[in-house]
Design a protein around this motif. Structure first.
Motif, PDB file in Angstrom:
ATOM      1  N   ASN A  68       0.836  -1.209   0.000  1.00  0.00           N
ATOM      2  CA  ASN A  68       0.000   0.000   0.000  1.00  0.00           C
ATOM      3  C   ASN A  68       0.868   1.256   0.000  1.00  0.00           C
ATOM      4  O   ASN A  68       0.626   2.210   0.741  1.00  0.00           O
ATOM      5  N   GLU A 118      -4.190  -3.695  -0.890  1.00  0.00           N
ATOM      6  CA  GLU A 118      -4.540  -3.081  -2.176  1.00  0.00           C
ATOM      7  C   GLU A 118      -3.441  -3.319  -3.203  1.00  0.00           C
ATOM      8  O   GLU A 118      -3.706  -3.783  -4.298  1.00  0.00           O
ATOM      9  N   THR A 119      -2.190  -2.948  -2.851  1.00  0.00           N
ATOM     10  CA  THR A 119      -1.070  -3.147  -3.765  1.00  0.00           C
ATOM     11  C   THR A 119       0.146  -3.670  -3.005  1.00  0.00           C
ATOM     12  O   THR A 119       0.425  -3.238  -1.891  1.00  0.00           O
ATOM     13  N   THR A 126       4.142  -5.913  -9.485  1.00  0.00           N
ATOM     14  CA  THR A 126       3.072  -5.396  -8.644  1.00  0.00           C
ATOM     15  C   THR A 126       1.909  -6.376  -8.646  1.00  0.00           C
ATOM     16  O   THR A 126       1.501  -6.856  -9.695  1.00  0.00           O
ATOM     17  N   TYR A 128      -2.116  -6.971  -6.975  1.00  0.00           N
ATOM     18  CA  TYR A 128      -3.251  -6.171  -6.506  1.00  0.00           C
ATOM     19  C   TYR A 128      -4.270  -7.036  -5.765  1.00  0.00           C
ATOM     20  O   TYR A 128      -4.452  -8.209  -6.075  1.00  0.00           O
ATOM     21  N   ASN A 129      -4.938  -6.414  -4.805  1.00  0.00           N
ATOM     22  CA  ASN A 129      -6.082  -7.012  -4.098  1.00  0.00           C
ATOM     23  C   ASN A 129      -5.793  -8.413  -3.566  1.00  0.00           C
ATOM     24  O   ASN A 129      -6.436  -9.387  -3.960  1.00  0.00           O
TER      25      ASN A 129
END
Length: 166
Positions: A68, A118-119, A126, A128-129
């Protein structure tokens, strides 16, 4: 004839200050060396979408990353089903504690709390989620990167290096 020198009132305090400064500099030097031994991948080598990690002295792959958008230290843990975050880091990483649930660890069963990342960024990679857990039993600042994150990556180990591809 008395051959004693007159002493300055600043002599002893300056000597103490010099020793304290030397000890402080030695602490900083060796603290950095110990951190390098624990995490030899503070600035991981990235070649395009590949990331090459070096094994630390204990045989683990530890790498600096961002969760994040906050800097974190990650340890790749293929034995962990879910990414595990020390609970005391939740607020600084912007994570909310969700529903509690029990997990079995090497130290027995512990109650952890669901959370959502989130990241997660490691070098040029990267994710995500990601589901994760906040673990009140983890007392250091190292995040255990579990298989829920690692399954999105290709891992190739050769010798003491690990190549990661997305």
């Amino acid at each position: 004839m008395d051959k004693t020198r007159p002493t300055s009132p600043f002599g002893k305090p300056m000597l103490i200050l010099a020793w304290l400064s030397l000890l402080g500099l030695l602490y900083l030097y060796f603290d950095d060396k110990l951190e390098q031994q624990f995490n030899p991948n503070q600035q991981p080598d990235a070649v395009g979408s590949e990331l090459v990690l070096q094994q630390n002295q204990r045989g683990h792959y530890v790498v600096s990353g961002q969760l994040n958008q906050m800097p974190v230290t990650l340890m790749l843990d293929t034995g962990a089903t879910t990414t595990s975050i020390p609970a005391h880091l939740a607020e600084s990483l912007g994570l909310q504690a969700g529903a509690p649930f029990p997990v079995s660890t090497a130290n027995g069963t512990v109650t952890v709390y669901r959370t959502q990342i989130e990241t997660l960024k490691i070098g040029a990679l990267t994710l995500y989620n990601l589901d994760a857990s906040l673990n009140p039993g983890q007392h250091d600042d190292t995040i255990l990167l579990g298989m829920n994150a690692l399954r999105h990556l290709e891992l190739v180990q050769r010798g003491q290096t690990l190549t990661i591809r997305k």
